[in-house]
Design a protein around this motif. Structure first.
Motif, PDB file in Angstrom:
ATOM      1  N   TYR A  39      96.437  52.277   3.015  1.00  0.00           N
ATOM      2  CA  TYR A  39      97.488  52.473   2.209  1.00  0.00           C
ATOM      3  C   TYR A  39      97.989  54.018   1.681  1.00  0.00           C
ATOM      4  O   TYR A  39      96.710  54.443   1.617  1.00  0.00           O
ATOM      5  N   PRO A  40      99.158  54.478   1.564  1.00  0.00           N
ATOM      6  CA  PRO A  40      99.295  55.669   0.974  1.00  0.00           C
ATOM      7  C   PRO A  40      99.205  55.903  -0.458  1.00  0.00           C
ATOM      8  O   PRO A  40      98.873  54.651  -1.097  1.00  0.00           O
ATOM      9  N   VAL A  41      99.097  56.827  -0.997  1.00  0.00           N
ATOM     10  CA  VAL A  41      99.008  56.768  -2.538  1.00  0.00           C
ATOM     11  C   VAL A  41     100.125  56.360  -3.149  1.00  0.00           C
ATOM     12  O   VAL A  41     101.426  56.575  -2.863  1.00  0.00           O
ATOM     13  N   ASP A  42     100.276  55.640  -4.113  1.00  0.00           N
ATOM     14  CA  ASP A  42     101.173  54.969  -5.044  1.00  0.00           C
ATOM     15  C   ASP A  42     101.788  55.986  -5.913  1.00  0.00           C
ATOM     16  O   ASP A  42     101.379  56.193  -7.193  1.00  0.00           O
ATOM     17  N   LEU A  43     102.842  56.514  -5.621  1.00  0.00           N
ATOM     18  CA  LEU A  43     103.447  57.517  -6.395  1.00  0.00           C
ATOM     19  C   LEU A  43     104.156  57.099  -7.609  1.00  0.00           C
ATOM     20  O   LEU A  43     104.377  57.976  -8.793  1.00  0.00           O
ATOM     21  N   ASP A  44     104.223  55.899  -7.784  1.00  0.00           N
ATOM     22  CA  ASP A  44     105.043  55.397  -9.071  1.00  0.00           C
ATOM     23  C   ASP A  44     103.829  54.909 -10.074  1.00  0.00           C
ATOM     24  O   ASP A  44     104.135  54.711 -11.332  1.00  0.00           O
ATOM     25  N   ASP A  45     102.574  55.081  -9.736  1.00  0.00           N
ATOM     26  CA  ASP A  45     101.171  54.612 -10.645  1.00  0.00           C
ATOM     27  C   ASP A  45     100.624  56.090 -10.911  1.00  0.00           C
ATOM     28  O   ASP A  45      99.868  56.635 -10.241  1.00  0.00           O
ATOM     29  N   ARG A  46     100.807  56.497 -12.000  1.00  0.00           N
ATOM     30  CA  ARG A  46     100.150  57.713 -12.510  1.00  0.00           C
ATOM     31  C   ARG A  46      98.630  57.529 -12.373  1.00  0.00           C
ATOM     32  O   ARG A  46      97.995  58.526 -12.140  1.00  0.00           O
ATOM     33  N   ARG A  47      98.224  56.284 -12.697  1.00  0.00           N
ATOM     34  CA  ARG A  47      96.548  56.012 -12.724  1.00  0.00           C
ATOM     35  C   ARG A  47      96.251  56.496 -11.269  1.00  0.00           C
ATOM     36  O   ARG A  47      95.083  57.017 -11.078  1.00  0.00           O
ATOM     37  N   VAL A  48      96.978  55.942 -10.244  1.00  0.00           N
ATOM     38  CA  VAL A  48      96.576  56.174  -9.009  1.00  0.00           C
ATOM     39  C   VAL A  48      96.462  57.355  -8.369  1.00  0.00           C
ATOM     40  O   VAL A  48      95.491  57.872  -7.736  1.00  0.00           O
ATOM     41  N   VAL A  49      97.535  58.286  -8.967  1.00  0.00           N
ATOM     42  CA  VAL A  49      97.434  59.734  -8.515  1.00  0.00           C
ATOM     43  C   VAL A  49      96.204  60.393  -9.147  1.00  0.00           C
ATOM     44  O   VAL A  49      95.763  61.159  -8.548  1.00  0.00           O
ATOM     45  N   LYS A  50      96.237  59.987 -10.424  1.00  0.00           N
ATOM     46  CA  LYS A  50      95.058  60.491 -11.202  1.00  0.00           C
ATOM     47  C   LYS A  50      93.609  60.381 -10.353  1.00  0.00           C
ATOM     48  O   LYS A  50      92.729  61.138 -10.360  1.00  0.00           O
ATOM     49  N   ALA A  51      93.327  58.927  -9.986  1.00  0.00           N
ATOM     50  CA  ALA A  51      92.325  58.610  -9.225  1.00  0.00           C
ATOM     51  C   ALA A  51      92.098  59.581  -8.190  1.00  0.00           C
ATOM     52  O   ALA A  51      90.875  60.179  -7.647  1.00  0.00           O
ATOM     53  N   GLN A 269      83.363  54.759  -5.782  1.00  0.00           N
ATOM     54  CA  GLN A 269      82.592  55.111  -6.838  1.00  0.00           C
ATOM     55  C   GLN A 269      83.318  55.522  -7.952  1.00  0.00           C
ATOM     56  O   GLN A 269      83.290  54.791  -9.240  1.00  0.00           O
ATOM     57  N   ILE A 270      84.600  56.065  -7.982  1.00  0.00           N
ATOM     58  CA  ILE A 270      85.329  56.666  -8.927  1.00  0.00           C
ATOM     59  C   ILE A 270      86.041  55.565  -9.388  1.00  0.00           C
ATOM     60  O   ILE A 270      86.339  55.421 -10.767  1.00  0.00           O
ATOM     61  N   GLY A 271      86.720  54.512  -8.504  1.00  0.00           N
ATOM     62  CA  GLY A 271      87.611  53.490  -8.717  1.00  0.00           C
ATOM     63  C   GLY A 271      86.702  52.493  -9.552  1.00  0.00           C
ATOM     64  O   GLY A 271      87.216  51.830 -10.399  1.00  0.00           O
ATOM     65  N   LEU A 272      85.351  51.948  -9.230  1.00  0.00           N
ATOM     66  CA  LEU A 272      84.627  50.874  -9.665  1.00  0.00           C
ATOM     67  C   LEU A 272      83.814  51.517 -10.787  1.00  0.00           C
ATOM     68  O   LEU A 272      83.342  50.496 -11.576  1.00  0.00           O
TER      69      LEU A 272
END
Length: 605
Positions: A39-51, A269-272
């Motif tokens: 999936y592409p980056v979820d631009l609506d979710d700041r947490r996802v962009v930060k990750a 690793q970063i996500g979990l």
């Protein structure tokens, strides 16, 4: 640091540790980082962009590339006029030579394909430099003091603007330079401050070169529709890292395997977060390692011994650790691509014509590129593989191809009886079934211990004082251990989640007592723990509250039912992989925490 964190030793849930892995319901699109391949980056979710930014920064640092600035911006869609989001990955350098420009073009071709608008014509001559208004100009805004000159490396046609997707390489120039008709050097070299002149013939003292990657992603449009476009997260990260390497003179890695595996591993690793112990699940972990992970990760040894890696199924009711096992293997850097796929998305895909499918072709392409074995992870398989679901027949055909391609599947279910029996054949999904049962008393104690610190986090103030129960004195050093042992023996049939709930409730009771004693709710600190400690009432009240919301008997019955389905030959003996057929005995007079604690305190270790 919060008070609860000080007392439990557990940080609050990470904004990057996404709830789709905590839930038994994966019938929705999982967010980054777990699905970075699909999936592409979820631009609506700041947490996802930060990750995503964290992953890119981490790998750029590892390869010695130029640091990037990542942000999301709103641009005007030339077709609709509506504002739409873009993710912008920017770099700035003082000098850029022709060789680096050619490498940037190579990078663009790697990601976007051969249709990239390049820096040279098809005849090999230097292409005319593009003029366009500064990229940050608003819709309809005319360039004023400065504009830009540079190259657009992408697949879109027409005059580039900031809504385009691709790589932009440019520098700002003045209006006088525009009037002079500045164009590309005929010798094909790139502009530098020494070679770019203004209309007076003087050396242009312009700014640095700006290199930007502008991409789309997942977002909600002004009409409320969901748009899924742009590069996959791993591809976009790889593009950014390649550009960063070019700008510091680093050699690009080969197209195959590229950096995809490295990036994807960092995403997991970063996500979990860091790996944790899984009390009571060690036998299940070893079975998955022995049957699937090791044979896939060591193909030469497997072939030498005539072995075969098998697909594996994790069977157990909600909360028995199936998801935690998956998390464990997603974190591991063992040379295997573990790819979680939503059962809902996979069902939707199976009903599409072959040419319109996206997920499985993408997985195949990645497997070829990274040259590593692939394991598809499907949670709640019964949703997809139910005998009454037409998709189960489609899955039968698909699994034959998956198995022949060398892929394996790690799947979970709460309802083994609902799965189409044909799918459980060894050459499909039934290579190995692992029962995840309710934890034993020893495992329950370890789980409780995992969630409860010995002392406060900073000042290491003791949280347990000497207690006397029924004339038996329990020292402060023993109080915690005896309490956990008593709780473990009173919580037969409890899953890890509800054991953690007991700890959380007890901490709340403890904090409330301190608050009432201090006559305030705000401003309490770790210093207020001095002279304080848990008492039996804190834990007894917590245990009773959790018990009221937890049907132990039905949990035990369901555990036994699933155990017999998964391990029909285990009889009534205690299995390391599951809950014993006969219930663990607790004396009737030990049903309260106080009486159980008294019995434990009087026992000889």
């Amino acid at each position: 640091m919060s008070k609860a964190e000080q007392l439990t030793g557990q940080p609050p849930p990470s904004s990057l540790e996404h709830d789709w892995l905590e839930s038994e319901n994966t019938h929705r699109e999982p967010p980054l980082p777990i699905n970075g391949l699909l999936y592409p980056v979820d631009l609506d979710d700041r947490r996802v962009v930060k990750a995503f930014e964290s992953v890119v920064d981490k790998v750029i640092s590892e390869v010695g590339g130029l640091p990037a600035k990542i942000e999301t911006v709103q641009v005007d869609d030339p077709r609709s006029g509506f504002p739409i989001p873009r993710i912008v990955i920017g770099f700035r350098v003082d000098e850029l030579d022709a060789e680096q420009l050619a490498q940037l073009e190579e990078v663009a071709v790697r990601v976007y394909g051969d249709d990239v608008r390049g820096t040279k014509t098809r005849q090999g001559k230097a292409a005319k430099t593009h003029f366009y208004p500064k990229l940050d100009a608003g819709r309809g805004e005319k360039p004023s003091l400065d504009s830009t000159i540079g190259w657009y490396l992408g697949t879109e046609t027409g005059t580039p603007n900031r809504s385009y997707l691709g790589i932009f390489v440019y520098r700002h120039i003045g209006k006088t330079d525009i009037a002079a008709g500045v164009a590309a050097r005929k010798d094909g070299d790139w502009f530098t401050e020494k070679t770019l002149t203004d209309n007076t013939g003087q050396t242009y003292q312009g700014g640095s070169y700006i290199i930007e990657i502008r991409e789309s992603g997942k977002y909600t449009d002004p009409n409320g529709g969901v748009v899924n476009s742009g590069l996959y997260q791993t591809d976009l990260a790889e593009l950014a890292i390649y550009v960063s390497m070019v700008l510091t003179g680093k050699k690009l890695p080969p197209v195959r395997p590229g950096l995809t595996y490295r990036i994807y591993h960092r995403m997991n690793q970063i996500g979990l977060g860091p790996d944790t112990e899984l009390p009571g699940l060690e036998p299940q972990l070893r079975l998955v390692e022995k049957t699937m992970i090791l044979p896939l990760a060591s193909p030469e040894l497997t072939e030498a011994l005539g072995g075969t890696p098998k697909s594996m199924g994790l069977i157990g009711q909600v909360g028995t650790g199936k998801t935690q096992i998956i998390k464990h293997f997603l974190r591991q850097n063992n040379g295997i691509m573990m790819v979680p796929v939503s059962a809902y998305d996979l069902e939707t895909e199976l009903h599409k014509a072959m040419e319109r499918r996206r997920i499985l072709p993408r997985v195949r392409d990645i497997a070829v590129k990274v040259e590593k074995p692939v394991v598809l992870v499907i949670e709640d398989l019964e949703f997809l593989a139910n005998s009454d679901n037409e998709a189960s027949n489609l899955l039968l055909n698909e699994l034959a191809g998956i198995h022949n391609s060398g892929y394996r599947v790690l799947w979970t279910t709460n309802h083994l009886e609902k799965i189409n029996p044909q799918l459980l054949e060894p050459e499909r999904l039934g290579g190995g079934l692992v029962f995840c049962g309710l934890p034993t008393a020893a495992a329950r104690k370890l789980i409780l211990d995992q969630h409860l610190v010995v002392a406060s986090r900073t000042k290491e103030l003791p949280l347990f004082n000497q207690v006397t129960i029924g004339g038996t004195s329990i020292s402060s050093s023993e109080a915690r251990d005896k309490l956990l042992q008593a709780l473990a023996e009173l919580t037969e049939g409890f899953t890890p989640r509800f054991l953690k709930d007991i700890v959380v409730e007890a901490i709340g009771n403890f904090m409330l007592r301190i608050s009432l004693e201090k006559c305030r709710l705000d401003g309490l600190t770790e210093l207020d723990l001095e002279g304080q400690g848990f008492n039996v009432g804190d834990w007894d009240e917590a245990l009773q509250k959790v018990r009221r919301s937890y049907d132990v008997e039905s949990r035990i019955r369901e555990d036994e039912r699933l155990r017999k389905l998964t391990l029909p030959g285990s009889g009534g003996s205690r299995s390391k992989l599951g809950f014993p057929q006969t219930a663990e005995g607790n004396d009737d007079d030990g049903s309260t925490l106080a009486s159980q604690l008294l019995r434990v305190a009087a026992s000889v270790d």
